[in-house]
Design an enzyme around this catalytic site. Structure first.
Site, PDB file in Angstrom:
ATOM      1  N   LYS A  75     -13.469   1.226  15.692  1.00 41.47           N
ATOM      2  CA  LYS A  75     -12.140   0.585  15.829  1.00 41.47           C
ATOM      3  C   LYS A  75     -11.633   0.650  17.261  1.00 41.47           C
ATOM      4  O   LYS A  75     -11.041  -0.302  17.766  1.00 41.47           O
ATOM      5  CB  LYS A  75     -11.127   1.267  14.906  1.00 41.47           C
ATOM      6  CG  LYS A  75     -11.045   0.562  13.584  1.00 41.47           C
ATOM      7  CD  LYS A  75     -10.303   1.312  12.533  1.00 41.47           C
ATOM      8  CE  LYS A  75     -10.956   0.931  11.204  1.00 41.47           C
ATOM      9  NZ  LYS A  75     -10.472   1.660  10.085  1.00 41.47           N
ATOM     10  N   LYS A 125     -11.046  -2.908  18.960  1.00 40.57           N
ATOM     11  CA  LYS A 125      -9.657  -3.335  19.139  1.00 40.57           C
ATOM     12  C   LYS A 125      -9.146  -3.051  20.548  1.00 40.57           C
ATOM     13  O   LYS A 125      -7.964  -3.208  20.817  1.00 40.57           O
ATOM     14  CB  LYS A 125      -8.772  -2.659  18.088  1.00 40.57           C
ATOM     15  CG  LYS A 125      -9.272  -2.922  16.651  1.00 40.57           C
ATOM     16  CD  LYS A 125      -8.245  -2.580  15.612  1.00 40.57           C
ATOM     17  CE  LYS A 125      -8.818  -2.737  14.203  1.00 40.57           C
ATOM     18  NZ  LYS A 125      -7.813  -2.831  13.165  1.00 40.57           N
ATOM     19  N   PHE A 133      -4.297   3.706  14.579  1.00 42.46           N
ATOM     20  CA  PHE A 133      -4.627   4.729  13.593  1.00 42.46           C
ATOM     21  C   PHE A 133      -5.838   4.265  12.803  1.00 42.46           C
ATOM     22  O   PHE A 133      -6.047   3.064  12.635  1.00 42.46           O
ATOM     23  CB  PHE A 133      -3.449   4.941  12.625  1.00 42.46           C
ATOM     24  CG  PHE A 133      -2.424   5.878  13.186  1.00 42.46           C
ATOM     25  CD1 PHE A 133      -1.571   5.462  14.204  1.00 42.46           C
ATOM     26  CD2 PHE A 133      -2.308   7.179  12.708  1.00 42.46           C
ATOM     27  CE1 PHE A 133      -0.640   6.332  14.741  1.00 42.46           C
ATOM     28  CE2 PHE A 133      -1.373   8.052  13.233  1.00 42.46           C
ATOM     29  CZ  PHE A 133      -0.540   7.634  14.253  1.00 42.46           C
ATOM     30  N   LYS A 187       8.806 -17.642  -9.992  1.00 40.75           N
ATOM     31  CA  LYS A 187       8.072 -16.559 -10.646  1.00 40.75           C
ATOM     32  C   LYS A 187       6.913 -17.148 -11.453  1.00 40.75           C
ATOM     33  O   LYS A 187       7.111 -18.090 -12.236  1.00 40.75           O
ATOM     34  CB  LYS A 187       9.027 -15.790 -11.557  1.00 40.75           C
ATOM     35  CG  LYS A 187       8.407 -14.564 -12.154  1.00 40.75           C
ATOM     36  CD  LYS A 187       9.384 -13.829 -13.039  1.00 40.75           C
ATOM     37  CE  LYS A 187       8.625 -12.825 -13.885  1.00 40.75           C
ATOM     38  NZ  LYS A 187       9.294 -12.472 -15.110  1.00 40.75           N
ATOM     39  N   ASP A 232      -4.742  -6.253   5.229  1.00 38.89           N
ATOM     40  CA  ASP A 232      -5.761  -7.106   5.861  1.00 38.89           C
ATOM     41  C   ASP A 232      -5.750  -8.519   5.286  1.00 38.89           C
ATOM     42  O   ASP A 232      -6.218  -9.462   5.920  1.00 38.89           O
ATOM     43  CB  ASP A 232      -7.151  -6.482   5.673  1.00 38.89           C
ATOM     44  CG  ASP A 232      -7.313  -5.227   6.518  1.00 38.89           C
ATOM     45  OD1 ASP A 232      -6.781  -5.203   7.647  1.00 38.89           O
ATOM     46  OD2 ASP A 232      -7.957  -4.268   6.048  1.00 38.89           O
ATOM     47  N   ASN A 262       0.844  -1.197   0.000  1.00 43.69           N
ATOM     48  CA  ASN A 262       0.000   0.000   0.000  1.00 43.69           C
ATOM     49  C   ASN A 262       0.880   1.248   0.000  1.00 43.69           C
ATOM     50  O   ASN A 262       2.103   1.146  -0.051  1.00 43.69           O
ATOM     51  CB  ASN A 262      -0.941  -0.021   1.218  1.00 43.69           C
ATOM     52  CG  ASN A 262      -0.156  -0.182   2.495  1.00 43.69           C
ATOM     53  OD1 ASN A 262       0.691   0.634   2.826  1.00 43.69           O
ATOM     54  ND2 ASN A 262      -0.424  -1.255   3.216  1.00 43.69           N
TER      55      ASN A 262
HETATM   56  N1  CTP Z   1      -4.109  -2.999  11.993  1.00 41.46           N
HETATM   57  C1  CTP Z   1      -3.395  -4.052  12.496  1.00 41.46           C
HETATM   58  N2  CTP Z   1      -3.449  -5.267  11.853  1.00 41.46           N
HETATM   59  C2  CTP Z   1      -4.210  -5.433  10.750  1.00 41.46           C
HETATM   60  C3  CTP Z   1      -4.934  -4.336  10.242  1.00 41.46           C
HETATM   61  C4  CTP Z   1      -4.860  -3.123  10.888  1.00 41.46           C
HETATM   62  O1  CTP Z   1      -2.708  -3.911  13.503  1.00 41.46           O
HETATM   63  N3  CTP Z   1      -4.231  -6.613  10.165  1.00 41.46           N
HETATM   64  C5  CTP Z   1      -4.037  -1.714  12.731  1.00 41.46           C
HETATM   65  C6  CTP Z   1      -3.351  -0.593  11.999  1.00 41.46           C
HETATM   66  O2  CTP Z   1      -1.980  -0.563  12.304  1.00 41.46           O
HETATM   67  C7  CTP Z   1      -4.060   0.645  12.545  1.00 41.46           C
HETATM   68  C8  CTP Z   1      -5.437   0.154  12.848  1.00 41.46           C
HETATM   69  O3  CTP Z   1      -5.347  -1.281  12.947  1.00 41.46           O
HETATM   70  O4  CTP Z   1      -3.500   1.097  13.751  1.00 41.46           O
HETATM   71  C9  CTP Z   1      -6.494   0.487  11.867  1.00 41.46           C
HETATM   72  O5  CTP Z   1      -6.148   0.071  10.595  1.00 41.46           O
HETATM   73  P1  CTP Z   1      -7.259  -0.006   9.453  1.00 41.46           P
HETATM   74  O6  CTP Z   1      -6.696  -0.695   8.261  1.00 41.46           O
HETATM   75  O7  CTP Z   1      -7.836   1.345   9.248  1.00 41.46           O
HETATM   76  O8  CTP Z   1      -8.282  -0.917  10.229  1.00 41.46           O
HETATM   77  P2  CTP Z   1      -9.055  -2.203   9.917  1.00 41.46           P
HETATM   78  O9  CTP Z   1      -9.353  -2.886  11.176  1.00 41.46           O
HETATM   79  O10 CTP Z   1      -8.363  -2.991   8.891  1.00 41.46           O
HETATM   80  O11 CTP Z   1     -10.422  -1.602   9.462  1.00 41.46           O
HETATM   81  P3  CTP Z   1     -11.334  -1.757   8.185  1.00 41.46           P
HETATM   82  O12 CTP Z   1     -10.709  -2.708   7.261  1.00 41.46           O
HETATM   83  O13 CTP Z   1     -12.603  -2.207   8.781  1.00 41.46           O
HETATM   84  O14 CTP Z   1     -11.398  -0.333   7.686  1.00 41.46           O
END
Ligand code: CTP
Length: 400
Positions: free
Chosen positions: A336, A340, A322, A287, A277, A208
């Protein structure tokens, strides 16, 4: 600032006269002030001006050693609680960023172990020149502090960014620096930063836009404030700060392992990383060759590191996450926070100009349990980092 020794380095720009005001104000604050001037600075203001204000000899030449019992630049470097370079010209910034030491000021900059604050002042086009900006970032990544120049009419006739902040503003920055200089002393802080890479095959991966800048600013600031910082770093566009312990983690699974292994004993955990995610359900050993017109990549869920850290939270630990959102920022961030089990969610709308990935500024709001949302104005990521650390300390205080 009583008992504080401040070394003011004056380099050769028109704003050198303002450094006299700064020295005078620092003396009034009770600091012991020593001044080093470059050759060019003396073309604008005389050493006698500074000497009269600080009541100490002004150092200008590396080879003049007034006291045979000591070596001036080392003695001054060792003595300082803070070194301030004001004005810092493009030239002195470049020399400092490269480690050059061809005069008293740059030599002392290399020799000192005290924190250093650069206050750049120059023409707006010089300030915006990518070379100058790169040099400033380089200095920041090494833990040096920089003051934001003011905007307005400049001596060169241009209007824009490049003015040396007024002496009172610089004094305020210095006062704040001393106030918080060691307010995180002894705290163990773990920060994650950057994006993760999820391998498809040996040469391809999913990732990303995270640059790592926000997490790096947090790690750097916490270390400067006295914390023992561990930085777990994924994929980033910039070099991590050098005043922290850096642990590399490529994928979300790697990051999960590295964080969990180090969780015990941490007082603060800040999850600034953009963790993927999902990951490919399989990583090809070789490859992948193209075959059909269409190809389907199957993805599986990664562990949610923040949720896992929240679930294992020990008493006293402060957990910060975040929320990078593009819609319904407050509702999603609050969700969140609860889901969390975090103590603070730093939310930002990454679709807004001046916020989110890649840029040096951010526009965030703080969401805490049982507290109204607090919206912060657009700030540099470094200032956002300081504000987040202040909020963490408030959360710790509120608990007692
Ligand atoms: N985060 C994490 N591990 C993951 C995904 C996210 O620790 N597998 C943490 C990120 O470091 C950040 C927070 O969760 O501090 C929010 O990340 P975000 O991608 O916005 O949250 P998600 O839970 O993935 O929310 P969604 O997909 O529902 O938007």
């Amino acid at each position: 600032m009583k008992d504080k020794v401040i070394l003011v380095g004056v380099s050769g720009g028109i704003a050198a006269y303002k450094a006299a005001g700064l020295c005078s104000a620092l003396v009034k604050e009770g600091a012991e002030v020593h001044v080093i001037m470059t050759e060019s600075a003396m073309k604008f203001v005389t050493p006698l001006t500074f000497q009269s204000l600080v009541k100490k000899p002004v150092v200008t030449d590396i080879f003049t050693e007034p006291d045979p019992a000591e070596i001036s630049h080392i003695a001054l470097a060792d003595k300082a609680d803070l070194m301030v370079v004001a004005p810092a010209t493009a030239n002195v910034i470049a020399k400092a960023a490269c480690g050059l030491a061809d005069d008293m000021l740059t030599t002392t900059l290399l020799a000192t172990r005290a924190p250093v604050l650069f206050a750049p002042a120059m023409n707006v086009n010089m300030y915006n020149n990518p070379i100058v900006q790169e040099n400033l970032s380089r200095l920041r990544s090494r833990g040096y502090l920089t003051a934001e120049p003011g905007e307005g009419p400049l001596a060169c006739g241009y209007t824009g960014k490049g003015r040396l902040p007024e002496p009172e503003e610089l004094v305020e920055i210095i006062r704040e620096f001393f106030a918080r200089s060691q307010d995180m002393k002894g705290l163990n802080v773990l920060v994650t930063a950057g994006g993760t890479r999820e391998r498809i095959d040996p040469v391809r991966y999913l990732t990303n836009d995270s640059s790592g800048k926000m997490g790096f600013a947090l790690a750097e600031a916490a270390a400067r404030r006295g914390a023992n910082v561990t930085l777990v770093v994924g994929n980033t566009a910039v070099t991590p700060p050098s005043n922290v312990k850096v642990v590399r983690a490529e994928s979300a699974l790697d990051m999960y392992r590295e964080v969990m292994e180090r969780l015990r004993g941490q007082d603060v955990v800040i999850k600034a990383a953009a963790v993927s995610d999902y990951r490919p359900s399989e990583t090809a050993g070789q490859k992948i060759k193209k075959t059909e017109d269409r190809m389907t990549l199957e993805l599986v869920r990664n562990p949610d590191i923040l949720a896992e850290v929240g679930a294992r939270k020990s008493p006293g630990q402060v957990i910060v996450g975040f929320a990078a959102e593009t819609t319904e920022v407050e509702a999603n961030a609050t969700d969140k926070l609860l889901r969390k089990n975090a103590d603070l969610i730093v939310a930002n709308d990454v679709s807004r100009e001046g916020a989110g990935f890649g840029v040096d500024t951010n526009i965030v709001s703080f969401i805490r349990q049982d507290q109204p949302l607090r919206q912060l104005p657009q700030m540099s990521k470094r200032d956002v980092a300081e504000a987040i650390l202040n909020e963490i300390l408030t959360i710790r205080k509120d608990r007692v």
